[in-house]
Design a protein around this motif. Structure first.
Motif, PDB file in Angstrom:
ATOM      1  N   LEU A  66       0.956  -1.155  -0.203  1.00 58.41           N
ATOM      2  CA  LEU A  66       0.019  -0.080   0.149  1.00 58.41           C
ATOM      3  C   LEU A  66       1.045   1.162  -0.030  1.00 58.41           C
ATOM      4  CD1 LEU A  66      -2.888   1.034   0.174  1.00 58.41           C
ATOM      5  CD2 LEU A  66      -2.655   0.895   2.664  1.00 58.41           C
ATOM      6  N   ASN A  67       2.149   1.155   0.799  1.00 57.69           N
ATOM      7  CA  ASN A  67       2.930   2.264   0.738  1.00 57.69           C
ATOM      8  C   ASN A  67       3.457   2.623  -0.545  1.00 57.69           C
ATOM      9  OD1 ASN A  67       4.454   4.422   2.102  1.00 57.69           O
ATOM     10  ND2 ASN A  67       6.104   3.130   2.088  1.00 57.69           N
ATOM     11  N   ILE A  68       3.879   1.658  -1.414  1.00 54.21           N
ATOM     12  CA  ILE A  68       4.512   1.851  -2.557  1.00 54.21           C
ATOM     13  C   ILE A  68       3.523   2.315  -3.616  1.00 54.21           C
ATOM     14  CG2 ILE A  68       5.502   0.738  -4.524  1.00 54.21           C
ATOM     15  CD1 ILE A  68       6.850  -1.211  -2.530  1.00 54.21           C
ATOM     16  N   ARG A  69       2.313   1.679  -3.406  1.00 50.53           N
ATOM     17  CA  ARG A  69       1.286   2.273  -4.470  1.00 50.53           C
ATOM     18  C   ARG A  69       0.832   3.642  -4.180  1.00 50.53           C
ATOM     19  NH1 ARG A  69      -1.988  -1.651  -7.025  1.00 50.53           N
ATOM     20  NH2 ARG A  69      -1.560  -3.775  -6.504  1.00 50.53           N
ATOM     21  N   GLN A  70       0.827   4.223  -2.885  1.00 50.30           N
ATOM     22  CA  GLN A  70       0.124   5.555  -2.525  1.00 50.30           C
ATOM     23  C   GLN A  70       1.329   6.519  -2.398  1.00 50.30           C
ATOM     24  OE1 GLN A  70      -2.377   4.985   0.702  1.00 50.30           O
ATOM     25  NE2 GLN A  70      -4.151   4.110  -0.388  1.00 50.30           N
ATOM     26  N   ASN A  71       2.684   6.005  -2.029  1.00 53.78           N
ATOM     27  CA  ASN A  71       3.354   7.159  -1.707  1.00 53.78           C
ATOM     28  C   ASN A  71       4.698   7.114  -2.537  1.00 53.78           C
ATOM     29  OD1 ASN A  71       5.386   8.890  -0.222  1.00 53.78           O
ATOM     30  ND2 ASN A  71       5.866   7.158   1.453  1.00 53.78           N
ATOM     31  N   PRO A  72       4.732   8.306  -3.408  1.00 55.21           N
ATOM     32  CA  PRO A  72       5.803   8.498  -4.276  1.00 55.21           C
ATOM     33  C   PRO A  72       7.104   8.246  -3.686  1.00 55.21           C
ATOM     34  CG  PRO A  72       4.421  10.166  -4.736  1.00 55.21           C
ATOM     35  CD  PRO A  72       3.788   9.402  -3.453  1.00 55.21           C
ATOM     36  N   ALA A  73       7.385   8.635  -2.494  1.00 55.00           N
ATOM     37  CA  ALA A  73       8.747   8.845  -1.849  1.00 55.00           C
ATOM     38  C   ALA A  73       9.182   7.021  -1.476  1.00 55.00           C
ATOM     39  CB  ALA A  73       8.833   9.371  -0.402  1.00 55.00           C
ATOM     40  N   ALA A  74       8.164   6.081  -1.656  1.00 55.99           N
ATOM     41  CA  ALA A  74       8.518   4.958  -1.211  1.00 55.99           C
ATOM     42  C   ALA A  74       9.143   4.125  -2.527  1.00 55.99           C
ATOM     43  CB  ALA A  74       7.320   3.913  -0.811  1.00 55.99           C
ATOM     44  N   ARG A  75       8.949   4.928  -3.740  1.00 54.46           N
ATOM     45  CA  ARG A  75       9.319   4.205  -5.099  1.00 54.46           C
ATOM     46  C   ARG A  75      10.954   4.613  -5.465  1.00 54.46           C
ATOM     47  NH1 ARG A  75       4.333   7.344  -7.596  1.00 54.46           N
ATOM     48  NH2 ARG A  75       2.637   6.281  -6.207  1.00 54.46           N
ATOM     49  N   THR A  76      11.570   3.606  -5.073  1.00 56.82           N
ATOM     50  CA  THR A  76      13.107   3.933  -4.815  1.00 56.82           C
ATOM     51  C   THR A  76      13.914   3.374  -6.082  1.00 56.82           C
ATOM     52  OG1 THR A  76      13.481   1.691  -3.661  1.00 56.82           O
ATOM     53  CG2 THR A  76      13.071   3.517  -2.498  1.00 56.82           C
ATOM     54  N   THR A  77      13.309   3.169  -6.993  1.00 56.33           N
ATOM     55  CA  THR A  77      13.986   2.734  -8.428  1.00 56.33           C
ATOM     56  C   THR A  77      13.390   3.488  -9.590  1.00 56.33           C
ATOM     57  OG1 THR A  77      12.632   0.990  -9.316  1.00 56.33           O
ATOM     58  CG2 THR A  77      14.257   0.224  -7.414  1.00 56.33           C
ATOM     59  N   GLU A  78      14.312   3.819 -10.537  1.00 55.93           N
ATOM     60  CA  GLU A  78      13.690   4.590 -11.836  1.00 55.93           C
ATOM     61  C   GLU A  78      12.834   3.826 -12.406  1.00 55.93           C
ATOM     62  OE1 GLU A  78      14.891   7.693 -12.446  1.00 55.93           O
ATOM     63  OE2 GLU A  78      16.189   7.442 -10.644  1.00 55.93           O
ATOM     64  N   LEU A  79      12.448   2.738 -12.378  1.00 54.01           N
ATOM     65  CA  LEU A  79      11.526   2.077 -13.077  1.00 54.01           C
ATOM     66  C   LEU A  79      10.103   2.004 -12.184  1.00 54.01           C
ATOM     67  CD1 LEU A  79      10.660   0.153 -15.529  1.00 54.01           C
ATOM     68  CD2 LEU A  79      11.353  -1.846 -14.076  1.00 54.01           C
ATOM     69  N   LEU A  80      10.236   2.024 -10.880  1.00 55.41           N
ATOM     70  CA  LEU A  80       9.169   2.292 -10.041  1.00 55.41           C
ATOM     71  C   LEU A  80       8.696   3.607 -10.412  1.00 55.41           C
ATOM     72  CD1 LEU A  80       9.882   0.375  -6.950  1.00 55.41           C
ATOM     73  CD2 LEU A  80       8.334  -0.141  -8.383  1.00 55.41           C
ATOM     74  N   LYS A  81       9.424   4.596 -10.302  1.00 55.52           N
ATOM     75  CA  LYS A  81       8.930   6.004 -10.494  1.00 55.52           C
ATOM     76  C   LYS A  81       8.425   6.229 -11.863  1.00 55.52           C
ATOM     77  CE  LYS A  81      12.566   7.755  -7.450  1.00 55.52           C
ATOM     78  NZ  LYS A  81      14.107   8.365  -7.627  1.00 55.52           N
ATOM     79  N   LYS A  82       8.837   5.812 -13.097  1.00 56.92           N
ATOM     80  CA  LYS A  82       8.496   5.812 -14.255  1.00 56.92           C
ATOM     81  C   LYS A  82       6.847   5.101 -14.377  1.00 56.92           C
ATOM     82  CE  LYS A  82       9.538   4.353 -19.130  1.00 56.92           C
ATOM     83  NZ  LYS A  82      10.623   3.788 -19.930  1.00 56.92           N
ATOM     84  N   VAL A  83       7.065   3.962 -13.801  1.00 56.07           N
ATOM     85  CA  VAL A  83       5.510   3.121 -14.118  1.00 56.07           C
ATOM     86  C   VAL A  83       4.430   3.719 -13.102  1.00 56.07           C
ATOM     87  CG1 VAL A  83       4.306   0.977 -13.956  1.00 56.07           C
ATOM     88  CG2 VAL A  83       6.839   1.305 -15.021  1.00 56.07           C
ATOM     89  N   PHE A  84       5.038   3.931 -11.792  1.00 59.53           N
ATOM     90  CA  PHE A  84       3.956   4.307 -10.845  1.00 59.53           C
ATOM     91  C   PHE A  84       3.651   5.800 -10.785  1.00 59.53           C
ATOM     92  CE2 PHE A  84       4.704   0.065  -9.765  1.00 59.53           C
ATOM     93  CZ  PHE A  84       3.567  -0.566  -9.192  1.00 59.53           C
ATOM     94  N   LYS A  85       4.151   6.603 -11.596  1.00 58.19           N
ATOM     95  CA  LYS A  85       4.127   8.230 -11.243  1.00 58.19           C
ATOM     96  C   LYS A  85       2.645   8.325 -11.812  1.00 58.19           C
ATOM     97  CE  LYS A  85       5.952   9.188 -15.949  1.00 58.19           C
ATOM     98  NZ  LYS A  85       7.062  10.113 -16.709  1.00 58.19           N
TER      99      LYS A  85
END
Length: 234
Positions: A215-234
């Motif tokens: 839930l934290n990764i889905r809702q909290n941008p600061a929890a996305r610690t890789t470039e791919l996570l930031k790209k897909v979940f932005k």
């Protein structure tokens, strides 16, 4: 392309908080501003799951990871709640506390063994699995892991928990508590499979923590610690 569209739109719905934001994101996607492949979406989910499970396992495998967390602390088994009440009533609360602490220490001792099992399951995720997870509920990834790893976790945890129970003196503390209780006149004797009980509660606790991380990764941008996570979940 149809599957990719579903993945992208599902990610948008999860990450946007208003209709205007959803429309703005959709416009950007259609214009090619934020394009990514379905393989990238699947890999992002794998990264998110791996990040969440590693962190969740790390938290619970520390001292007090179970004991001091009200969400997952392992209490007396339900069939032994009357035992706890009676022993506390006759001044044996310390003995009860020692038994409860030892159950949680056994879970903490065994929890680190879960990481490799989770990572193996995550690496086996197919693109279709990833699409289903993205389109699912906020804990869809956790529930996927629960379905695919519980049997293996139980088989692996059981002997470890049994060994841990002895290592942290849980077997002794529990035996002392139950021996004292069963000597009280007119009480119904209680028998508990301690290994099975602590194994199940330890696994349940792991999934609670993993769901929190998902839930934290889905809702909290600061929890996305890789470039791919930031790209897909932005």
């Amino acid at each position: 392309m149809r599957n990719l569209y579903f993945v992208l739109m599902s990610l948008l719905v999860m990450s946007c908080s208003s209709q205007a934001q959803i429309l703005q994101k959709a416009k950007g996607l259609l214009g090619g501003d934020a394009a990514f492949t379905k393989e990238e979406a699947a890999n992002a989910l794998k990264q998110a799951l791996e990040q969440g499970t590693v962190k969740g396992v790390s938290v619970v495998s520390q001292v007090d990871g179970y004991l001091k967390n009200p969400e997952i602390k392992i209490p007396f088994p339900p069939e032994a709640e009357n035992v706890e009440q009676k022993l506390r009533a006759i001044g044996l609360g310390n003995q009860v506390d020692e038994a409860v602490e030892s159950l949680n220490r056994a879970a903490e001792d065994a929890a680190s063994e879960a990481k490799d099992i989770f990572i193996t399951a995550i690496k086996a995720l197919t693109i279709q699995d990833a699409i289903n997870i993205v389109k699912g509920e906020q804990d869809a990834a956790t529930r996927f892991l629960e379905r695919t790893t519980t049997a293996e976790l139980t088989a692996k945890f059981s002997p470890i928990i049994n060994s841990s129970l002895q290592k942290v003196n849980a077997t002794k503390y529990w035996g002392d508590v139950m021996g004292t209780y069963n000597k009280i006149p007119f009480v119904k004797k209680v028998e508990t499979d301690l290994t099975a009980y602590v194994t199940q509660k330890a696994i349940d606790g792991l999934f609670v923590m993993i769901a929190n991380e998902e839930l934290n990764i889905r809702q909290n941008p600061a929890a996305r610690t890789t470039e791919l996570l930031k790209k897909v979940f932005k």
